[in-house]
Design a protein around this motif. Structure first.
Motif, PDB file in Angstrom:
ATOM      1  N   GLU A   6       1.270  -1.312   0.149  1.00  0.00           N
ATOM      2  CA  GLU A   6       0.524   0.049   0.031  1.00  0.00           C
ATOM      3  C   GLU A   6       0.706   1.154  -0.114  1.00  0.00           C
ATOM      4  N   LYS A  10       1.033   4.272  -3.519  1.00  0.00           N
ATOM      5  CA  LYS A  10       0.806   5.659  -3.462  1.00  0.00           C
ATOM      6  C   LYS A  10       2.152   6.078  -3.837  1.00  0.00           C
ATOM      7  N   PHE A  56      -5.935  -3.088  -6.098  1.00  0.00           N
ATOM      8  CA  PHE A  56      -5.343  -2.353  -5.163  1.00  0.00           C
ATOM      9  C   PHE A  56      -5.848  -1.004  -5.736  1.00  0.00           C
ATOM     10  N   LEU A  57      -5.029  -0.482  -7.507  1.00  0.00           N
ATOM     11  CA  LEU A  57      -6.045   0.756  -7.838  1.00  0.00           C
ATOM     12  C   LEU A  57      -7.520   0.927  -7.900  1.00  0.00           C
ATOM     13  N   LYS A  59      -9.784  -0.750  -6.234  1.00  0.00           N
ATOM     14  CA  LYS A  59     -10.680  -0.613  -5.233  1.00  0.00           C
ATOM     15  C   LYS A  59      -9.945   1.411  -5.177  1.00  0.00           C
ATOM     16  N   GLN A  60      -8.627   1.281  -4.897  1.00  0.00           N
ATOM     17  CA  GLN A  60      -8.368   3.065  -5.316  1.00  0.00           C
ATOM     18  C   GLN A  60      -9.672   4.055  -5.705  1.00  0.00           C
ATOM     19  N   ASP A  61     -10.540   3.543  -7.243  1.00  0.00           N
ATOM     20  CA  ASP A  61     -10.711   4.122  -8.062  1.00  0.00           C
ATOM     21  C   ASP A  61      -9.944   4.809  -8.102  1.00  0.00           C
ATOM     22  N   THR A  62      -8.425   4.769  -8.657  1.00  0.00           N
ATOM     23  CA  THR A  62      -7.654   4.943  -9.929  1.00  0.00           C
ATOM     24  C   THR A  62      -6.579   4.467 -10.895  1.00  0.00           C
TER      25      THR A  62
END
Length: 235
Positions: A6, A10, A56-57, A59-62
């Motif tokens: 995580e 970032k 992960f991306l 889930k983070q809407d990225t």
């Protein structure tokens, strides 16, 4: 998701992303195009799981940040005339910004193929419209992982999908007579619908011989050729 991953994600995606190119061949062995593959590495050059990064991306809407970055990375190859296929999230495709990014590419858009995997929540009717818009720009849209998603056949019937890529998992079933007949039936259906067909995940001579026997347009897999790193792909 562990804390280490995580924290790593970032950071700037461009610092951990490398792209590789999986050759896509005709049955006579000629390279016709390349599929872009994402590879992620930490500062010590250790491999980071691509699946974990993408999850992960999402889930983070990225996830669009990755899609746009890869699109930027392949522009020079498209401009050089290479045909490149890139897997794009439906969520990214539906963004107004996506069409803007595509139109800003300084290349012949007919060299670009977008591989579509129907995952996540999205506006299905809007997706149909967007696929047809991309076709008008000269971009080919490829249905990936067929027929593993519930709406794949509906999408084929309602849109101008140009190509279909049959999911690699189905190859494991061709060792038995019934599995072979099912595979032949899927290929026959797609031929009836006039779609170009790519078979992915070919790893053995036996698999290749079977695919060559039933006849498709394109093949890819480690049996024909492994992914090529960006610095090995000559401009």
């Amino acid at each position: 998701m562990n804390k280490q991953l995580e924290n790593l994600l970032k950071l700037n995606l461009e610092d951990i992303l490398k792209v590789a190119f999986q050759p896509i061949y005709s049955l006579d062995g000629e390279i016709k195009s390349y599929e872009v593959l994402s590879r992620f590495y930490n500062k010590d050059n250790d491999v980071i799981s691509t699946i974990k990064v993408i999850k992960f991306l999402e889930k983070q809407d990225t996830i669009h940040e990755l899609d746009f970055l890869i699109l930027k990375k392949i522009e020079k190859y498209l401009k050089d005339g290479k045909k490149i296929a890139i897997n794009i999230s439906p969520i990214t495709i539906l963004m107004d910004e996506f069409l803007e990014k595509v139109n800003l590419l300084k290349c012949n858009l007919s060299n670009l193929e977008i591989e579509l995997t129907e995952r996540g929540d999205f506006n299905y009717k809007k997706l149909i419209t967007r696929i047809n818009q991309l076709n008008k720009l000269g971009i080919k849209v490829v249905m990936d992982d067929f027929p593993m998603k519930n709406s794949s056949l509906e999408t084929l019937l309602k849109t101008q999908i140009n190509k279909v890529k049959i999911d690699r998992s189905l190859l494991k079933d061709i060792n038995c007579p019934l599995g072979k007949e099912v595979y032949k039936g899927i290929v026959s259906l797609l031929k009836t619908m006039k779609h170009e067909i790519t078979i992915e995940g070919i790893e053995t001579k036996e698999q290749f011989d079977f695919i060559k026997e039933i006849g498709v347009n394109f093949v890819q897999g480690y049996y024909m050729g492994k992914p090529i790193l960006e610095n090995e792909l000559a401009l």
